[in-house]
Design a protein around this motif. Structure first.
Motif, PDB file in Angstrom:
ATOM      1  N   VAL A  53      42.307  42.627  38.046  1.00 19.14           N
ATOM      2  CA  VAL A  53      41.363  42.727  36.937  1.00 19.14           C
ATOM      3  C   VAL A  53      42.114  42.579  35.618  1.00 19.14           C
ATOM      4  N   ALA A  54      41.354  42.395  34.537  1.00 17.80           N
ATOM      5  CA  ALA A  54      41.940  42.277  33.199  1.00 17.80           C
ATOM      6  C   ALA A  54      41.134  43.097  32.213  1.00 17.80           C
ATOM      7  N   SER A  55      41.842  43.747  31.311  1.00 17.12           N
ATOM      8  CA  SER A  55      41.219  44.494  30.225  1.00 17.12           C
ATOM      9  C   SER A  55      41.758  43.957  28.906  1.00 17.12           C
ATOM     10  N   ARG A  56      40.923  44.008  27.842  1.00 12.98           N
ATOM     11  CA  ARG A  56      41.280  43.462  26.530  1.00 12.98           C
ATOM     12  C   ARG A  56      41.322  44.560  25.482  1.00 12.98           C
ATOM     13  N   SER A  57      42.208  44.376  24.503  1.00 15.11           N
ATOM     14  CA  SER A  57      42.262  45.263  23.347  1.00 15.11           C
ATOM     15  C   SER A  57      42.323  44.424  22.079  1.00 15.11           C
ATOM     16  N   SER A  58      41.478  44.769  21.107  1.00 20.97           N
ATOM     17  CA  SER A  58      41.463  44.053  19.823  1.00 20.97           C
ATOM     18  C   SER A  58      42.062  44.880  18.697  1.00 20.97           C
ATOM     19  N   ASP A  59      42.667  46.023  19.023  1.00 24.95           N
ATOM     20  CA  ASP A  59      43.242  46.894  17.987  1.00 24.95           C
ATOM     21  C   ASP A  59      44.660  47.326  18.347  1.00 24.95           C
ATOM     22  N   LEU A  60      45.443  46.355  18.839  1.00 22.42           N
ATOM     23  CA  LEU A  60      46.850  46.583  19.178  1.00 22.42           C
ATOM     24  C   LEU A  60      47.037  47.699  20.189  1.00 22.42           C
ATOM     25  N   VAL A  69      36.866  41.333  36.639  1.00 20.90           N
ATOM     26  CA  VAL A  69      37.593  40.800  37.788  1.00 20.90           C
ATOM     27  C   VAL A  69      38.257  39.470  37.427  1.00 20.90           C
ATOM     28  N   VAL A  70      39.539  39.370  37.724  1.00 17.05           N
ATOM     29  CA  VAL A  70      40.291  38.127  37.561  1.00 17.05           C
ATOM     30  C   VAL A  70      40.235  37.311  38.851  1.00 17.05           C
ATOM     31  N   VAL A  71      40.560  37.957  39.982  1.00 26.84           N
ATOM     32  CA  VAL A  71      40.501  37.292  41.278  1.00 26.84           C
ATOM     33  C   VAL A  71      40.259  38.339  42.354  1.00 26.84           C
ATOM     34  N   ASN A  72      39.322  38.048  43.239  1.00 27.56           N
ATOM     35  CA  ASN A  72      39.055  38.892  44.399  1.00 27.56           C
ATOM     36  C   ASN A  72      38.642  37.968  45.543  1.00 27.56           C
ATOM     37  N   THR A  73      39.617  37.492  46.309  1.00 21.40           N
ATOM     38  CA  THR A  73      39.332  36.551  47.387  1.00 21.40           C
ATOM     39  C   THR A  73      38.638  37.230  48.560  1.00 21.40           C
ATOM     40  N   ARG A  74      38.789  38.585  48.660  1.00 18.75           N
ATOM     41  CA  ARG A  74      38.227  39.407  49.747  1.00 18.75           C
ATOM     42  C   ARG A  74      38.929  39.152  51.083  1.00 18.75           C
ATOM     43  N   GLU A  75      39.327  37.937  51.343  1.00 19.79           N
ATOM     44  CA  GLU A  75      40.036  37.650  52.589  1.00 19.79           C
ATOM     45  C   GLU A  75      41.463  38.189  52.543  1.00 19.79           C
ATOM     46  N   TYR A  76      42.025  38.294  51.311  1.00 19.82           N
ATOM     47  CA  TYR A  76      43.413  38.689  51.145  1.00 19.82           C
ATOM     48  C   TYR A  76      43.508  39.909  50.218  1.00 19.82           C
ATOM     49  N   ASP A  77      44.665  40.551  50.276  1.00 16.40           N
ATOM     50  CA  ASP A  77      45.058  41.539  49.270  1.00 16.40           C
ATOM     51  C   ASP A  77      45.645  40.760  48.103  1.00 16.40           C
ATOM     52  N   ASP A  78      44.887  40.647  47.005  1.00 16.94           N
ATOM     53  CA  ASP A  78      45.307  39.873  45.837  1.00 16.94           C
ATOM     54  C   ASP A  78      46.124  40.779  44.927  1.00 16.94           C
ATOM     55  N   ARG A  79      47.393  40.424  44.688  1.00 17.71           N
ATOM     56  CA  ARG A  79      48.322  41.364  44.077  1.00 17.71           C
ATOM     57  C   ARG A  79      49.420  40.624  43.296  1.00 17.71           C
ATOM     58  N   ASN A  80      50.293  41.396  42.668  1.00 13.09           N
ATOM     59  CA  ASN A  80      51.530  40.895  42.059  1.00 13.09           C
ATOM     60  C   ASN A  80      51.279  39.771  41.039  1.00 13.09           C
ATOM     61  N   PRO A  81      50.625  40.077  39.933  1.00 16.04           N
ATOM     62  CA  PRO A  81      50.304  39.023  38.973  1.00 16.04           C
ATOM     63  C   PRO A  81      51.503  38.578  38.141  1.00 16.04           C
ATOM     64  N   ALA A  82      51.514  37.307  37.806  1.00 16.22           N
ATOM     65  CA  ALA A  82      52.312  36.764  36.709  1.00 16.22           C
ATOM     66  C   ALA A  82      51.324  36.162  35.727  1.00 16.22           C
ATOM     67  N   ARG A 129      37.967  36.898  28.850  1.00 11.06           N
ATOM     68  CA  ARG A 129      36.637  37.502  29.042  1.00 11.06           C
ATOM     69  C   ARG A 129      36.051  37.137  30.401  1.00 11.06           C
ATOM     70  N   THR A 130      36.223  35.872  30.808  1.00  7.15           N
ATOM     71  CA  THR A 130      35.749  35.417  32.114  1.00  7.15           C
ATOM     72  C   THR A 130      36.844  34.581  32.759  1.00  7.15           C
ATOM     73  N   TRP A 131      36.746  34.444  34.097  1.00  8.90           N
ATOM     74  CA  TRP A 131      37.798  33.770  34.853  1.00  8.90           C
ATOM     75  C   TRP A 131      37.179  32.766  35.818  1.00  8.90           C
ATOM     76  N   GLY A 132      37.861  31.659  36.014  1.00  6.44           N
ATOM     77  CA  GLY A 132      37.380  30.609  36.895  1.00  6.44           C
ATOM     78  C   GLY A 132      37.629  30.934  38.354  1.00  6.44           C
ATOM     79  N   ASP A 133      37.386  29.951  39.195  1.00  4.26           N
ATOM     80  CA  ASP A 133      37.602  30.115  40.632  1.00  4.26           C
ATOM     81  C   ASP A 133      39.096  30.021  40.933  1.00  4.26           C
TER      82      ASP A 133
END
Length: 344
Positions: A53-60, A69-82, A129-133
């Motif tokens: 998931v992703a959260s935003r801040s506009s005040d530093l 939600v950024v990615v939730n494939t459900r088939e896998y454990d989606d983890r370890n972001p870069a 704000r939103t994420w693609g496939d």
């Protein structure tokens, strides 16, 4: 070693980013000057239900939106972001998709097969704000199944550089704003989770976590004078179980290293180098020292508008393989850069 607690610094602020989630946070600054924190939800450190998931801040960093939600494939454990921000403003999140779980959700290490581990990317064109496939690379891709790590670099010519690991630390590059990747380059066979920064001199610095096979669990520091294509022999940093780390070049030319501290009192600490990472301060900044276990840290650090901003996670009382992340949290510490520099 002299220790200074961050709470003693008048400019410091501590903010809760998220509760009951927040593992492996990565912090970036979006094109609209908001801060984006990408982290894990849906499971503890390990868990079949994990997603990003992703959260935003506009005040530093003082307040944060409800995560999306950024990615939730459900088939896998989606983890370890870069996470990286291209020069056109598109945000790319690379992730590790792990399917090594049994029918009851138990982690089965020897179940790893080429079909159970994948690597993927997902993008946002509206500042998080939103994420693609999501797109998963195929088995034929040399880095499919590897694990991305940390904040991507963006070079002066727009090239994006991703840290990725499996049996060693590697770099991937994209010259089309994160759409396609290639140029897999080895940094070191003795490290995994590695962070990078470009120094004012043009040299690159790498802080990589030593492979788990060793009892001496430390950070290994390497240098590159050819844009990350070849790397020096490593020099060890810190004491046992100070890992993993993130690097930040400050405005005065110094380098800050922020790292997990996995011996009691568990938490997050930082030191500074005034000679491009060759030696490190005898002063240590204590950022967080109340974690209940070594399941903590993974700090990510940015310099934004005169503030050094550090995010990290603490598993709280959540056990390593719990079915969800209840009790875990992601926290932020913000310090005026000028005051931080004066500490060291």
């Amino acid at each position: 070693m002299r220790q200074v607690h961050v709470s003693s610094l008048p400019s410091s602020r501590r903010v809760r980013v998220a509760d009951d989630r927040g593992y492996f946070p990565v912090l970036v600054s979006a094109a609209d000057n908001s801060l984006i924190a990408v982290f894990r939800d849906g499971a503890a450190h390990m868990g079949a239900g994990g997603y990003l998931v992703a959260s935003r801040s506009s005040d530093l960093g003082l307040t944060w939106t409800e995560p999306v939600v950024v990615v939730n494939t459900r088939e896998y454990d989606d983890r370890n972001p870069a996470v990286g921000v291209a020069r056109n403003g598109v945000i790319t999140v690379a992730f590790h998709a792990n399917g090594s779980y049994g029918p009851s959700g138990e982690y089965i290490k020897d179940r790893r097969t080429p079909r159970s581990l994948h690597t993927g990317i997902v993008q946002s064109a509206d500042n998080g704000r939103t994420w693609g496939d999501p797109m998963l690379w195929t088995d034929a891709t040399p880095w499919d199944g590897m694990s991305p790590y940390g904040r991507m670099l963006r070079l002066a010519d727009g090239t994006m550089v991703m840290s990725i690991y499996n049996g060693g630390s590697y770099l991937l590059r994209s010259r089309d704003n994160g759409q396609t990747w290639g140029g897999l380059t080895l940094t070191g066979t003795d490290t995994n989770e590695s962070s990078y920064c470009v120094l004012p001199t043009g040299e690159w610095l790498c802080a990589g976590r030593k492979q788990r096979e060793s009892e001496d669990q430390r950070i290994l520091v390497r240098r590159s004078s050819d844009g990350g294509m070849t790397w020096s022999q490593p020099t060890p940093f810190g004491v046992n179980k100070t890992l993993p780390a993130d690097l930040l070049a400050l405005s005065n030319g110094s380098v800050l290293i922020v790292y997990g501290y996995r011996t009691p009192p568990f938490g997050v600490r930082a030191r500074m180098s005034h000679d491009d990472g060759r030696t490190w301060s005898e002063t240590e900044l204590v950022v967080h020292d109340s974690a209940l276990s070594a399941d903590c840290g993974y700090p990510s650090v940015l310099l934004v508008d005169g503030y050094v901003i550090i995010v990290f996670y603490d598993a709280g009382r959540t056990t390593h393989n719990a079915p969800d992340g209840t009790g875990a949290f992601c926290e932020l510490v913000r310090i005026a850069e000028s005051e931080l520099i004066s500490v060291f």
